[in-house]
Design a protein around this motif. Structure first.
Motif, PDB file in Angstrom:
ATOM      1  N   PHE A 101       5.803 -21.476  -0.629  1.00 29.19           N
ATOM      2  CA  PHE A 101       6.217 -21.355   0.765  1.00 29.19           C
ATOM      3  C   PHE A 101       7.708 -21.065   0.873  1.00 29.19           C
ATOM      4  N   THR A 102       8.056 -20.308   1.903  1.00 27.51           N
ATOM      5  CA  THR A 102       9.456 -20.080   2.227  1.00 27.51           C
ATOM      6  C   THR A 102      10.016 -21.309   2.938  1.00 27.51           C
ATOM      7  N   ALA A 103      11.314 -21.298   3.199  1.00 27.60           N
ATOM      8  CA  ALA A 103      11.937 -22.396   3.938  1.00 27.60           C
ATOM      9  C   ALA A 103      11.404 -22.497   5.353  1.00 27.60           C
ATOM     10  N   ALA A 104      10.842 -21.407   5.868  1.00 24.82           N
ATOM     11  CA  ALA A 104      10.266 -21.411   7.214  1.00 24.82           C
ATOM     12  C   ALA A 104       8.810 -21.849   7.221  1.00 24.82           C
ATOM     13  N   GLY A 105       8.272 -22.204   6.048  1.00 19.26           N
ATOM     14  CA  GLY A 105       6.887 -22.655   5.977  1.00 19.26           C
ATOM     15  C   GLY A 105       5.875 -21.537   5.995  1.00 19.26           C
ATOM     16  N   ARG A 106       6.247 -20.382   5.476  1.00 23.54           N
ATOM     17  CA  ARG A 106       5.361 -19.217   5.422  1.00 23.54           C
ATOM     18  C   ARG A 106       5.119 -18.803   3.977  1.00 23.54           C
ATOM     19  N   ASN A 107       4.004 -18.123   3.756  1.00 28.05           N
ATOM     20  CA  ASN A 107       3.770 -17.453   2.476  1.00 28.05           C
ATOM     21  C   ASN A 107       4.106 -15.979   2.678  1.00 28.05           C
ATOM     22  N   GLU A 108       5.139 -15.492   2.005  1.00 25.84           N
ATOM     23  CA  GLU A 108       5.539 -14.093   2.108  1.00 25.84           C
ATOM     24  C   GLU A 108       5.327 -13.434   0.752  1.00 25.84           C
ATOM     25  N   LEU A 109       4.426 -12.479   0.716  1.00 22.94           N
ATOM     26  CA  LEU A 109       3.902 -11.948  -0.535  1.00 22.94           C
ATOM     27  C   LEU A 109       4.447 -10.549  -0.832  1.00 22.94           C
ATOM     28  N   ASP A 110       4.725 -10.315  -2.108  1.00 22.49           N
ATOM     29  CA  ASP A 110       5.249  -9.033  -2.582  1.00 22.49           C
ATOM     30  C   ASP A 110       4.359  -8.508  -3.702  1.00 22.49           C
ATOM     31  N   ALA A 111       4.277  -7.189  -3.835  1.00 21.04           N
ATOM     32  CA  ALA A 111       3.505  -6.600  -4.934  1.00 21.04           C
ATOM     33  C   ALA A 111       3.940  -5.161  -5.151  1.00 21.04           C
ATOM     34  N   SER A 112       3.663  -4.654  -6.351  1.00 19.35           N
ATOM     35  CA  SER A 112       3.925  -3.246  -6.651  1.00 19.35           C
ATOM     36  C   SER A 112       2.986  -2.764  -7.735  1.00 19.35           C
ATOM     37  N   ILE A 113       2.828  -1.439  -7.784  1.00 20.30           N
ATOM     38  CA  ILE A 113       1.971  -0.810  -8.788  1.00 20.30           C
ATOM     39  C   ILE A 113       2.544   0.562  -9.100  1.00 20.30           C
ATOM     40  N   MET A 114       2.376   1.009 -10.363  1.00 11.21           N
ATOM     41  CA  MET A 114       2.913   2.312 -10.761  1.00 11.21           C
ATOM     42  C   MET A 114       1.984   2.988 -11.750  1.00 11.21           C
ATOM     43  N   ASP A 115       1.824   4.292 -11.571  1.00  9.22           N
ATOM     44  CA  ASP A 115       0.970   5.127 -12.415  1.00  9.22           C
ATOM     45  C   ASP A 115       1.842   5.870 -13.418  1.00  9.22           C
ATOM     46  N   GLY A 116       1.653   5.582 -14.710  1.00  3.10           N
ATOM     47  CA  GLY A 116       2.473   6.201 -15.741  1.00  3.10           C
ATOM     48  C   GLY A 116       2.226   7.679 -15.927  1.00  3.10           C
ATOM     49  N   ALA A 117       1.069   8.180 -15.490  1.00  2.46           N
ATOM     50  CA  ALA A 117       0.754   9.596 -15.666  1.00  2.46           C
ATOM     51  C   ALA A 117       1.522  10.476 -14.692  1.00  2.46           C
ATOM     52  N   THR A 118       1.735   9.972 -13.473  1.00  2.00           N
ATOM     53  CA  THR A 118       2.337  10.785 -12.414  1.00  2.00           C
ATOM     54  C   THR A 118       3.686  10.264 -11.938  1.00  2.00           C
ATOM     55  N   LEU A 119       4.025   9.031 -12.296  1.00  2.00           N
ATOM     56  CA  LEU A 119       5.187   8.307 -11.798  1.00  2.00           C
ATOM     57  C   LEU A 119       5.065   7.980 -10.306  1.00  2.00           C
ATOM     58  N   ASN A 120       3.866   8.130  -9.750  1.00  2.00           N
ATOM     59  CA  ASN A 120       3.632   7.658  -8.393  1.00  2.00           C
ATOM     60  C   ASN A 120       3.676   6.136  -8.378  1.00  2.00           C
ATOM     61  N   ALA A 121       4.132   5.572  -7.268  1.00  3.84           N
ATOM     62  CA  ALA A 121       4.260   4.118  -7.180  1.00  3.84           C
ATOM     63  C   ALA A 121       4.105   3.673  -5.739  1.00  3.84           C
ATOM     64  N   GLY A 122       3.714   2.422  -5.569  1.00  4.09           N
ATOM     65  CA  GLY A 122       3.609   1.825  -4.243  1.00  4.09           C
ATOM     66  C   GLY A 122       4.021   0.376  -4.302  1.00  4.09           C
ATOM     67  N   ALA A 123       4.612  -0.121  -3.216  1.00  6.42           N
ATOM     68  CA  ALA A 123       5.080  -1.502  -3.190  1.00  6.42           C
ATOM     69  C   ALA A 123       5.074  -2.037  -1.767  1.00  6.42           C
ATOM     70  N   VAL A 124       4.920  -3.368  -1.655  1.00  9.31           N
ATOM     71  CA  VAL A 124       4.983  -4.034  -0.360  1.00  9.31           C
ATOM     72  C   VAL A 124       5.787  -5.314  -0.514  1.00  9.31           C
ATOM     73  N   ALA A 125       6.441  -5.721   0.570  1.00  7.81           N
ATOM     74  CA  ALA A 125       7.248  -6.940   0.545  1.00  7.81           C
ATOM     75  C   ALA A 125       7.061  -7.708   1.844  1.00  7.81           C
ATOM     76  N   GLY A 126       7.021  -9.035   1.721  1.00  5.35           N
ATOM     77  CA  GLY A 126       7.004  -9.906   2.883  1.00  5.35           C
ATOM     78  C   GLY A 126       5.749  -9.840   3.725  1.00  5.35           C
ATOM     79  N   VAL A 127       4.582  -9.582   3.112  1.00  2.76           N
ATOM     80  CA  VAL A 127       3.344  -9.575   3.891  1.00  2.76           C
ATOM     81  C   VAL A 127       2.768 -10.989   3.944  1.00  2.76           C
ATOM     82  N   THR A 128       2.099 -11.303   5.037  1.00  5.84           N
ATOM     83  CA  THR A 128       1.646 -12.679   5.271  1.00  5.84           C
ATOM     84  C   THR A 128       0.159 -12.814   5.551  1.00  5.84           C
ATOM     85  N   GLN A 129      -0.553 -11.696   5.712  1.00 13.20           N
ATOM     86  CA  GLN A 129      -1.962 -11.791   6.099  1.00 13.20           C
ATOM     87  C   GLN A 129      -2.875 -10.885   5.283  1.00 13.20           C
ATOM     88  N   VAL A 130      -2.362 -10.242   4.272  1.00 12.50           N
ATOM     89  CA  VAL A 130      -3.175  -9.346   3.444  1.00 12.50           C
ATOM     90  C   VAL A 130      -3.666 -10.127   2.233  1.00 12.50           C
TER      91      VAL A 130
END
Length: 356
Positions: A101-130
């Motif tokens: 939990f954060t100091a505000a009492g929330r769960n703030e979630l981060d994630a990322s993924i990357m494809d070595g074949a294409t160097l394509n990538a995606g990332a998210v930060a601070g999500v709370t309901q996914v």
């Protein structure tokens, strides 16, 4: 052709393996996978035998999910998602349902993924309901023109993509809440109200709470996978650090710091004090040493984690994998939850620093 003949010869001479299992064509590679579940002060005798068995079983199950995808000729990216989905649903780990939990009492979630074949990538930060931030990161990579989305915008995109949305209380665990209360007390900060929909307050084992504080200081989960097409991918998911403030974001969703994959060198997923991993761009730095200086994967990992990161007073670890199937892990903490497997080989699950 030489590679094929060597594989056939090895298969014929190795008991317990069939030629079909070990031999490969000129157009295929053996799959491999390496996983971490966070690093910290994880020492023998600090955990109960029951809790240690739970962690080992969870890491073995994660390997099995990855193996099922890769052994069925699935992609490295699909294996990353399958492995991390389970870890995001397991309250043992600081990602998804086990997030701190954060100091505000929330769960703030981060994630990322990357494809070595294409160097394509995606990332998210601070999500709370996914429910599965790693799948949202992949959707950003596959279905948007961006690399990173954060907060409400990321969650709006998740709904548009039809990803599973859950109430914030779905991520609640009592031991993470208690850890947040303890951390805020030490900082002299107010304790927030319990989240709406959270279960009634329950007691926690304070000895276990102290162990958690040491062991899960860097409670990220991550995976690097190599598929039979010869492509690597890497992914990382985390709840961040206990009692984090002001929308803090660590290295996990930052491509090049907490996650990196490139078929020309290697794939890396990191866990540690994110601020230092960001400053050193740890994940891409390991791969650059492999590609540009010709270091072995283990040598590159150790140089960055044991020497360069320590020189900054940073701590944590990585898991890494090359397109040739070379696997490495390195950590400068007493332990790291970790596991690895290569096609045709035995699964390895380890926790403590003195394990192979």
């Amino acid at each position: 052709m030489l590679r094929y003949l060597i594989a056939v010869a090895l298969a014929a001479s190795t008991l317990g393996h069939t030629t079909a299992a070990l031999a490969q064509t000129e157009d295929s590679a053996n799959w491999a996978i390496v996983i971490h579940g966070g690093a910290g002060v994880i020492e023998r005798g600090a955990m109960t035998p029951e809790r240690e068995a739970e962690y080992r079983a969870a890491m073995a199950a994660a390997l099995a999910r990855g193996e099922a995808v890769l052994d069925g000729d699935g992609s490295a990216l699909d294996a990353i998602e399958a492995v991390i989905h389970g870890l995001e649903d397991d309250p043992l780990f600081n990602s998804g349902r086990g997030a701190v939990f954060t100091a505000a009492g929330r769960n703030e979630l981060d994630a990322s993924i990357m494809d070595g074949a294409t160097l394509n990538a995606g990332a998210v930060a601070g999500v709370t309901q996914v429910r599965h931030p790693i799948s949202l990161a992949r959707a950003v990579m596959d279905n948007s023109r961006h690399v990173m989305l954060q907060g409400e915008g990321a969650e709006t995109f998740a709904r548009e993509q039809g990803l599973e949305i859950v109430p914030p209380a779905w991520f609640f665990t009592e031991r993470r809440w208690a850890a947040m209360e303890q951390a805020l007390g030490a900082l002299g900060l107010d304790i927030p109200a319990r989240p709406e929909g959270a279960p009634a307050a329950a007691g926690v084992d304070h000895g276990e709470l102290e162990r958690d504080a040491r062991e899960h200081r860097f409670g990220t989960v991550g995976v690097v996978a190599l598929d039979r097409a010869g492509n690597i991918a890497a992914g990382t998911s985390t709840g961040g650090t206990t009692a984090k403030r002001w929308g803090r974001v660590g290295d996990s969703p930052i491509i090049g710091a907490g996650t990196y994959a490139n078929n020309a060198s290697c794939g890396v997923s990191a866990t540690g004090t994110g601020e230092y991993f960001i400053r050193l761009t740890v994940a891409s730095r390991v791969c650059a040493l492999v590609e540009l200086q010709g270091l072995s994967l283990q040598a590159a990992a150790d140089q960055v984690i044991m020497d360069e990161l320590r020189a900054l007073d940073g701590d944590g670890g990585i898991v890494a994998l090359t397109p040739a199937g070379e696997i490495a892990w390195s950590f400068n903490t007493p332990g790291m939850y970790r596991a690895r497997q290569s096609e045709g080989g035995e699964a390895v699950v380890a926790i403590y620093g003195d394990e192979d």
